[in-house]
Structure formats: C-alpha cells, structure tokens
Design a protein around this motif. Structure first.
Motif, PDB file in Angstrom:
ATOM      1  N   GLU A 149       0.829  -1.213   0.000  1.00  0.00           N
ATOM      2  CA  GLU A 149       0.000   0.000   0.000  1.00  0.00           C
ATOM      3  C   GLU A 149       0.861   1.261   0.000  1.00  0.00           C
ATOM      4  N   LYS A 150       1.944   1.216   0.738  1.00  0.00           N
ATOM      5  CA  LYS A 150       2.817   2.387   0.848  1.00  0.00           C
ATOM      6  C   LYS A 150       3.506   2.711  -0.473  1.00  0.00           C
ATOM      7  N   LEU A 151       3.711   1.674  -1.315  1.00  0.00           N
ATOM      8  CA  LEU A 151       4.428   1.855  -2.571  1.00  0.00           C
ATOM      9  C   LEU A 151       3.527   2.278  -3.734  1.00  0.00           C
ATOM     10  N   LEU A 152       2.217   2.320  -3.484  1.00  0.00           N
ATOM     11  CA  LEU A 152       1.299   2.708  -4.555  1.00  0.00           C
ATOM     12  C   LEU A 152       1.576   4.135  -5.015  1.00  0.00           C
ATOM     13  N   VAL A 153       1.524   4.334  -6.327  1.00  0.00           N
ATOM     14  CA  VAL A 153       1.718   5.661  -6.910  1.00  0.00           C
ATOM     15  C   VAL A 153       0.375   6.135  -7.451  1.00  0.00           C
ATOM     16  N   GLY A 154      -0.152   7.211  -6.901  1.00  0.00           N
ATOM     17  CA  GLY A 154      -1.468   7.710  -7.295  1.00  0.00           C
ATOM     18  C   GLY A 154      -1.477   8.299  -8.699  1.00  0.00           C
ATOM     19  N   GLU A 155      -2.548   8.056  -9.440  1.00  0.00           N
ATOM     20  CA  GLU A 155      -2.659   8.577 -10.798  1.00  0.00           C
ATOM     21  C   GLU A 155      -2.663  10.111 -10.810  1.00  0.00           C
ATOM     22  N   ARG A 156      -3.267  10.709  -9.779  1.00  0.00           N
ATOM     23  CA  ARG A 156      -3.292  12.171  -9.717  1.00  0.00           C
ATOM     24  C   ARG A 156      -1.887  12.729  -9.563  1.00  0.00           C
ATOM     25  N   ASP A 157      -1.077  12.073  -8.726  1.00  0.00           N
ATOM     26  CA  ASP A 157       0.306  12.520  -8.534  1.00  0.00           C
ATOM     27  C   ASP A 157       1.101  12.419  -9.832  1.00  0.00           C
ATOM     28  N   VAL A 158       0.878  11.306 -10.557  1.00  0.00           N
ATOM     29  CA  VAL A 158       1.574  11.113 -11.830  1.00  0.00           C
ATOM     30  C   VAL A 158       1.155  12.197 -12.824  1.00  0.00           C
ATOM     31  N   ALA A 159      -0.142  12.418 -12.912  1.00  0.00           N
ATOM     32  CA  ALA A 159      -0.675  13.410 -13.854  1.00  0.00           C
ATOM     33  C   ALA A 159      -0.111  14.805 -13.560  1.00  0.00           C
ATOM     34  N   GLN A 160      -0.077  15.160 -12.281  1.00  0.00           N
ATOM     35  CA  GLN A 160       0.445  16.481 -11.909  1.00  0.00           C
ATOM     36  C   GLN A 160       1.927  16.607 -12.257  1.00  0.00           C
ATOM     37  N   ALA A 161       2.680  15.525 -12.039  1.00  0.00           N
ATOM     38  CA  ALA A 161       4.107  15.552 -12.332  1.00  0.00           C
ATOM     39  C   ALA A 161       4.358  15.691 -13.830  1.00  0.00           C
ATOM     40  N   VAL A 162       3.584  14.978 -14.643  1.00  0.00           N
ATOM     41  CA  VAL A 162       3.744  15.055 -16.098  1.00  0.00           C
ATOM     42  C   VAL A 162       3.390  16.454 -16.596  1.00  0.00           C
ATOM     43  N   GLN A 163       2.269  16.969 -16.115  1.00  0.00           N
ATOM     44  CA  GLN A 163       1.836  18.301 -16.541  1.00  0.00           C
ATOM     45  C   GLN A 163       2.852  19.362 -16.140  1.00  0.00           C
ATOM     46  N   ALA A 164       3.401  19.220 -14.941  1.00  0.00           N
ATOM     47  CA  ALA A 164       4.370  20.195 -14.449  1.00  0.00           C
ATOM     48  C   ALA A 164       5.664  20.155 -15.260  1.00  0.00           C
ATOM     49  N   GLN A 165       6.066  18.945 -15.689  1.00  0.00           N
ATOM     50  CA  GLN A 165       7.324  18.797 -16.410  1.00  0.00           C
ATOM     51  C   GLN A 165       7.221  19.192 -17.874  1.00  0.00           C
ATOM     52  N   THR A 166       6.129  18.767 -18.534  1.00  0.00           N
ATOM     53  CA  THR A 166       6.072  18.937 -19.993  1.00  0.00           C
ATOM     54  C   THR A 166       4.795  19.568 -20.518  1.00  0.00           C
ATOM     55  N   GLY A 167       3.697  19.417 -19.769  1.00  0.00           N
ATOM     56  CA  GLY A 167       2.413  19.885 -20.277  1.00  0.00           C
ATOM     57  C   GLY A 167       1.866  18.978 -21.363  1.00  0.00           C
ATOM     58  N   ASP A 168       2.497  17.804 -21.558  1.00  0.00           N
ATOM     59  CA  ASP A 168       2.059  16.870 -22.598  1.00  0.00           C
ATOM     60  C   ASP A 168       0.736  16.206 -22.244  1.00  0.00           C
ATOM     61  N   LYS A 169       0.125  15.571 -23.245  1.00  0.00           N
ATOM     62  CA  LYS A 169      -1.047  14.729 -23.011  1.00  0.00           C
ATOM     63  C   LYS A 169      -0.633  13.552 -22.142  1.00  0.00           C
ATOM     64  N   LEU A 170      -1.599  13.057 -21.368  1.00  0.00           N
ATOM     65  CA  LEU A 170      -1.304  11.918 -20.503  1.00  0.00           C
ATOM     66  C   LEU A 170      -1.590  10.601 -21.196  1.00  0.00           C
ATOM     67  N   GLN A 171      -2.469  10.643 -22.200  1.00  0.00           N
ATOM     68  CA  GLN A 171      -2.826   9.422 -22.915  1.00  0.00           C
ATOM     69  C   GLN A 171      -2.865   9.685 -24.412  1.00  0.00           C
ATOM     70  N   ILE A 172      -2.663   8.614 -25.172  1.00  0.00           N
ATOM     71  CA  ILE A 172      -2.744   8.687 -26.621  1.00  0.00           C
ATOM     72  C   ILE A 172      -3.580   7.519 -27.125  1.00  0.00           C
TER      73      ILE A 172
END
Length: 316
Positions: A149-172
């Motif tokens: 449970e502690k190692l789970l990576v939340g989708e919201r956290d991933v999405a925020q990190a991607v948007q912050a780094q590149t602003g790219d689409k999350l899915q294709i």
C-alpha cells in the motif's frame, strides 16, 4: 506472501570442504585464510572467502575495485535480508535460483554453462552470484509484500508531475490486442522430417480455426499441443514487428507458425480494438516515482533490521 520449504544449511565441515575445493579451482588464497571468520551476523559467519568472492563479483559488475568495508556491509545486508525472509516464509528454492540464473544467461545471449565458465575464469564461483541473486529475490518480495500500500503511486500525482514537467497529453490513442499463445510441442532431437510434419499440421490448423472458441476447443483436445490463457497487450507493450503481424491477422485466426525452443508457436487473435494508453512520458514518470518510493522504503526497512541485528566483528 508465499512460504516455501526451507533448505537445511550445509554442516560446517561440508562447507569448509566446499570452500577448499573452490580455492583449488579458482586459485584463491590458502584455505586457512579463506576460512577465517571476519563477522558474525545473528550467529551466521562471514569469512574472508565470502568477502574476496563478493569483491571479485562487484569488480566484474562495476569495473571498479570496491573498498573492503563496503563489501562487508553488502554481505551483512544479505544475511539480515535472508533472516527476515525466513521469518516471513520467503525462502526461494534451488529451482527458483537456477531459473533466475538461467534467465540472466539468456539475457546475456549465452548458455548457463557459458556464464559459469565466464565467472570461474575471473575467479568467481557461480554460487557467489546465486547467493547474491537469492538475497535480492527475498528482499524484493519482502519489501513489495509488506509495503504494498505504501508503494502505490497515485494517478493524480503522476498526472500532476507530467503536466508540471512537460504539459504533454497523458494518454494517446492505441490498440488493445487480446490473444492466446499456442504451442505444438516438438521434442528435442526430433528429426527434420518430424519437424516438417509439425509445420504442415500448423498450417492445417491455421486454415481450420476461425475464432478463439474454435481454437480452445481444438487445442485443448489435441495431443502434444497446448493453448495458454489469454493475455491482453496494448500498442505500447509490443514490439513494432509483432504489432504489424497482429494488425495483419484477421480476428479469430492464427498467426504464422514460428519455431522456438518450446516447439512451433502461434497466436490466436481474439480481439483487436482501439483504446487510450499511457504516453511513454507518463509511464516513465510513474516508474521513476515508484522507484523513489521503493528505495526510500527499503532503506528505512533495512536500517531498522540492521539496528536490531547482532553484528560481531572478529578480525578485519
């Protein structure tokens, strides 16, 4: 966590014989020095032989000569990990270790015997590598099992990190393939004539099968053939060559037969449909975030175990 049958350690006199034999074969220092106990970890010894072997192995993998204390710390960590594994019933058997060893050889595109000879030419016994592999297998299972449970990576956290780094689409847009592998068994040493007969059988099956249901009905009752459970893969998970084959295969039909070490293999394509898949960047960010969590968690866990361990230095 899966519990396995715990193996009984070699008696001390047999262990010493094994060490002496290894010295003769590899040209390492004299048995009297190699058997010298340097550290006791929870009653389990680490000898000069262990240290010299791990040092040689580390030098092979890093191309650098590691400091002696660093090697000792690695071996202490392994002892601590193995003890914790036994506490929770995580104890890979010989077959598990050999399978991992064989897999490493395969990834290096050599045979297990060639890997063994390569190690021995550098003065490293294969058991040294297998011991290190076993400790890591135990540790990975422990960390992932106890801290899932502690190692789970939340989708919201991933999405925020991607948007912050590149602003790219999350899915294709991509394609999802559902398929079942099929194997026509060809025993080792079979004649060329037998192999040719099996290839003709494979082509006949291709002409007959028109759906996954037909494939299951046929191959589950066909001697010397097997159909495996269905697997689902997306565009991002398959190499381009295989994607092209699947795109060119009609739904419900078999791909062209291919000779492998298991026999003649084909795939029945059960479905092919468009889907939205993660971008490579999103997968990269998720994997990096997971790895960071894993490293932090496993370090804290190991520090805790080392503090509780009985570590006694004899001679350095």
């Amino acid at each position: 966590m899966r519990a396995t049958i715990m193996t009984t350690p070699l008696p001390i006199f047999r262990l010493l014989i094994a060490i002496a034999a290894g010295l003769i074969l590899t040209g390492l220092p004299s048995p009297s020095r190699a058997q010298n106990i340097v550290v006791m970890v929870n009653g389990d010894p680490i000898t000069d032989f262990d240290i010299e072997q791990r040092s040689k192995l580390d030098q092979l993998t890093t191309q650098k000569t590691p400091p002696r204390q660093e090697v000792i710390n690695e071996l202490i960590d392994d002892k601590v990990k193995m003890k914790e594994g036994k506490k929770y019933g995580v104890d890979p058997g010989i077959s598990d270790i050999n399978q991992s060893y064989d897999g490493m050889a395969q990834r290096m595109r050599i045979t297990p015997d060639q890997l063994t000879k390569s190690l021995e030419s550098k003065g490293v016994r294969p058991e040294t590598l297998k011991g290190r592999m076993k400790a890591e297998m135990v540790w990975t299972s422990l960390v992932r099992g106890r801290f899932k449970e502690k190692l789970l990576v939340g989708e919201r956290d991933v999405a925020q990190a991607v948007q912050a780094q590149t602003g790219d689409k999350l899915q294709i847009e991509g394609t999802e393939y559902k398929m079942q592998p099929i194997v026509l068994i060809v025993p080792r040493g079979s004649s060329a004539a037998f192999l040719e007969t099996r290839k003709k059988e494979a082509e006949n099956y291709r002409a007959r099968v028109g759906s996954c249901e037909e494939a299951n009905s046929l191959f589950r009752s066909t001697p010397n053939a097997t159909i495996r459970d269905s697997v689902t893969k997306t565009t991002a998970e398959l190499p381009e060559a295989l994607r092209k084959v699947l795109d060119d295969t009609p739904i419900g039909h078999l791909t062209a037969p291919e000779m492998t070490k298991n026999g003649i293999e084909m795939v029945v394509l059960c479905s092919r449909k468009p889907t939205m898949i993660d971008t490579p960047k999103k997968r990269e960010v998720r994997e990096k975030m997971y790895q960071e969590k894993y490293e932090k968690t496993q370090k804290a866990y190991l520090d805790e175990l080392r503090k509780a361990a009985m570590i006694e230095y004899r001679n350095r």
